[in-house]
Design an enzyme around this catalytic site. Structure first.
Site, PDB file in Angstrom:
ATOM      1  N   SER A 221       0.821  -1.202   0.000  1.00 13.88           N
ATOM      2  CA  SER A 221       0.000   0.000   0.000  1.00 13.88           C
ATOM      3  C   SER A 221       0.865   1.266   0.000  1.00 13.88           C
ATOM      4  CB  SER A 221      -0.952  -0.073   1.195  1.00 13.88           C
ATOM      5  OG  SER A 221      -1.973   0.879   1.103  1.00 13.88           O
ATOM      6  N   ASP A 441      -8.586  -3.973  -7.059  1.00 13.28           N
ATOM      7  CA  ASP A 441      -8.249  -3.355  -5.775  1.00 13.28           C
ATOM      8  C   ASP A 441      -8.860  -1.959  -5.699  1.00 13.28           C
ATOM      9  OD1 ASP A 441      -7.031  -2.336  -3.496  1.00 13.28           O
ATOM     10  OD2 ASP A 441      -4.990  -2.560  -4.228  1.00 13.28           O
ATOM     11  N   HIS A 470      -6.871  -5.889  -1.093  1.00 10.45           N
ATOM     12  CA  HIS A 470      -5.768  -4.929  -1.017  1.00 10.45           C
ATOM     13  C   HIS A 470      -4.672  -5.548  -0.173  1.00 10.45           C
ATOM     14  CE1 HIS A 470      -3.831  -1.032  -0.884  1.00 10.45           C
ATOM     15  NE2 HIS A 470      -3.814  -1.051   0.438  1.00 10.45           N
TER      16      HIS A 470
END
Length: 530
Positions: A221, A441, A470
Site C-alpha cells: 500500500s 483493488d 488490497h
C-alpha cells in the site's frame, strides 16, 4: 487515501521534482529547483551499530528488538535526534542476502509485528536468507516522539459525512479544522520533518546501522510509495524491491483519493452483488440494485436513529469500508446488514461497527501520522470550494465513501506546515523490481500499478486477475506466493497473471471469516484504510 486505521483486534497534481532537490529542501517551506537526474543523494547521517535484544512472542519466538537514533532534520545531522523502533527475525542460512525491510502501509502503520509475519509466511529456505526487519516509521507507534494530535476525533456519533445541509457541512469543517489546529499546537516542532522523503532518508540511516551494503524492501500500500522514493534516492543500495498494492505516484495525494472513491464504490457494489447471490441466506433480494437500495435505506434510517446510539451514517461507512479491502469480511458484514434490514435487530450492526469501524485511542497516533505525512508530501487545495465541487461531482458517481474519505483527508485544507513538491520516482538505475496488484483493488486502483511499472525500468508486474483485495502477496494465493519466493531467491521476475482466490461463502455462526477467503492474518496486520 491509504488510511492507517488498525485492524479491529487492535482497533482501528503536484509538480515533479528530483529527490535530491526535495531532500535538500526539507527544512524550508520553499522547495528548491529541480536538480539534474544524476545529482547524488545526500549522504546519510552516521549511525551507531544496533543493539538487539530478545522480544520473543509465542507466535514469533526468534523476534528481536532495537532502537535507532536518526536526525529529526537530515540536513542537520548533529541536531535533535529522534528514535525509530525496530524488530528483526535474524537469518539462519549460512549465506545471507542481507536485510529485508517490511512496511504495512498507512502512512501511519506500525511495521514491528509485520517482520514476524513475513518471516513465518515465506518459505523457510527464503526466510532463512534474510534478516527480516520491521520498523515503526518516524512518529509511529513506539518510535519517539509519537504523534497524537487529538483524542476523540472519531468518537460516535459523528455528523453525517454527506453534507446535505449547511449545518452538517459546518459541523464537519469544524471537526477537521480543529484537528489540524491541534496537530500544529502539539507538534509544530516535528511536523516539518514528517513526510515520505524524511522517512526514506531514515531507511538509509538504518541500512548504515545494519552494516549492509544493500537492503531489500517489501512494502504494501503506502509502503510501495515509500519504497519507490527510497529507491529513487539510493538506487545503488537496493538489492530486491517488492511493491504490493501499488500507489499511483502521479496522483499523490489529492487525485489519488478521488480515484480511490470511485474504485471503492465499485467494490461496494461487488459486495452487494455477492449478498444478492446468497439471498437464501440473507433474504435481502436477488437483484443487486435492489440490495443496494436497501443498504442506502439503512443508511438513511441511521441518520435519525443511530443504532445502539453509536452507528450513524458515518459510522456505517466506517464499518463497511473494510469490506473493500478484504472480502473475507463480507459474511460478517452481510449478516449485520440482514439482521438490521430484515429482522430489525440492530445488535449485530453495532457489533460489526465495534469490530470493523470503531477506533480505539491508540488509533489516534496512526491517523495523526497519516495526516502529517499526506499534508506535508504534496499540495492540497486550500479553497474549500474546490473540495466541495470535486466531492459532489465524484459523489454523484460514487456515493459510498466519497464524502467520508473527504473528511478523513480534509485537515490538509487547513494544514499550516507548508507542503513539499512530489518527487518523480522514475528510475532507470534499479535492479528489477517486482510489483503485485489485484485488478479490482479499491484502495490502490490498478492504474497506479501500471504507472509505477512504467516508471521503474525493468520491473515486473504480477496481476491477480479478478482479485479485489488490497494486499495480495502472502495472503494465501499460491501462484502469487511462489512468484514472490522465486524473486527473493534469485532477483529474477517477469510480467505474469495469477487467478484470484475464490470468493468467500456465507459464514457459519461459529466462523466469521471462512478459510476460503484466505489472508485473514495478513489483513489483520495491514489494517483498514492502510
Amino acid at each position: 487515501m491509504l488510511h492507517p486505521v488498525p485492524h479491529p483486534s487492535k482497533k482501528r497534481a503536484a509538480v515533479l521534482l528530483s529527490l535530491s532537490a526535495v531532500a535538500a529542501a526539507l527544512a524550508s517551506p520553499v522547495v528548491a529547483a529541480p536538480a539534474p537526474a544524476s545529482a547524488p543523494a545526500p549522504a546519510p547521517a552516521a549511525a551507531a551499530a544496533l543493539r538487539w535484544s530478545g522480544c520473543a512472542t509465542p507466535r514469533y519466538p526468534t523476534l528481536q528488538c532495537a532502537s535507532l537514533k536518526v536526525p529529526l532534520d537530515h540536513d542537520r545531522p548533529a541536531g535533535r535526534q529522534i528514535s525509530l523502533a525496530l524488530t528483526r527475525v535474524p537469518h539462519t542460512a549460512a549465506t545471507s542476502q542481507g536485510p529485508l525491510l517490511v512496511n504495512p502501509g498507512g502512512p501511519g502503520g506500525s511495521g514491528r509485528t509485520l517482520a514476524g509475519f513475513v518471516a513465518s509466511a515465506l518459505p523457510k529456505d527464503v526466510a532463512a536468507q534474510y534478516d527480516v526487519i520491521g520498523f515503526d516509521p518516524r512518529g509511529v507507534g513506539r518510535s519517539e516522539p509519537a504523534l497524537d494530535c487529538g483524542a476523540g476525533h472519531f468518537k460516535p456519533v459523528r455528523p453525517d459525512s454527506v453534507p446535505l445541509d449547511p449545518a452538517t457541512e459546518r459541523a464537519n469543517l469544524e471537526r477537521v479544522r480543529s484537528f489540524a489546529e491541534s496537530c500544529q499546537t502539539k507538534h509544530a516542532d516535528v511536523l516539518p520533518y514528517v513526510g515520505t522523503v524524511s522517512a526514506a532518508r531514515d531507511l538509509e540511516v538504518l541500512r548504515t546501522a545494519l552494516g549492509a551494503e544493500r537492503l531489500s524492501y517489501f512494502g504494501y500500500s503506502y509502503g510501495t510509495y515509500l519504497g519507490a522514493v527510497y529507491a529513487r534516492l539510493h538506487p545503488d543500495r537496493v538489492h530486491r524491491l517488492v511493491l504490493d498494492s501499488v500507489v499511483d505516484p502521479g496522483g499523490v495525494w489529492y487525485e489519488d483519493n478521488l480515484a480511490q472513491d470511485q474504485a471503492f464504490d465499485a467494490r461496494h457494489k461487488s459486495f452487494l452483488a455477492w449478498v444478492a447471490q446468497y439471498d437464501a441466506t440473507y433474504h435481502l433480494g436477488t437483484d443487486p440494485a435492489a440490495v443496494e437500495e436497501r443498504w442506502y435505506a439503512m443508511r438513511t434510517a441511521l441518520r435519525s436513529a443511530p443504532a445502539g446510539g453509536k452507528v450513524g451514517p458515518a459510522e456505517l461507512e466506517d464499518t463497511y469500508m473494510p469490506g473493500g479491502y478484504y472480502n473475507g469480511y463480507w459474511p460478517a458484514l452481510a449478516e449485520a446488514f440482514a439482521a438490521y434490514a430484515v429482522r430489525e435487530d440492530a445488535k449485530p450492526l453495532v457489533a460489526a461497527y465495534e469490530r470493523f469501524g470503531a477506533v480505539e485511542p491508540s488509533a489516534g497516533n496512526s491517523y495523526s501520522v497519516y495526516t502529517a505525512v499526506q499534508c506535508r508530501d504534496s499540495a492540497w487545495p486550500r479553497d474549500w470550494n474546490t473540495w466541495r465541487a470535486d466531492m459532489w461531482r465524484t459523489h454523484a458517481k460514487a456515493p459510498f465513501m466519497t464524502w467520508n474519505n473527504a473528511w478523513y483527508n480534509a485537515p490538509c485544507a487547513f494544514w499550516k506546515t507548508e507542503p513539499l513538491q512530489t518527487p518523480d520516482v522514475t528510475n532507470h538505475d534499479l535492479p528489477p523490481a517486482l510489483l503485485f496488484q489485484a485488478s479490482e483493488d479499491a484502495a490502490t486502483p490498478f492504474e497506479g500499478a501500471v504507472a509505477m511499472h512504467d516508471k521503474l525500468a525493468g520491473s515486473a508486474l504480477v496481476v491477480e486477475e479478478g482479485g479485489g483485495n488490497h494486499g495480495v502477496a502472502l495472503s494465501g494465493n499460491k501462484c502469487l506466493d511462489e512468484k514472490l519466493a522465486a524473486y527473493l531467491r534469485t532477483g529474477q521476475a517477469a510480467d505474469a497473471a495469477c487467478p484470484a482466490q475464490p470468493a468467500p461463502k456465507p459464514a457459519t455462526a461459529t466462523r466469521a471469516v471462512p478459510p476460503s477467503a484466505g489472508g485473514a492474518a495478513l489483513h489483520g496486520l495491514l489494517g483498514f484504510r492502510g
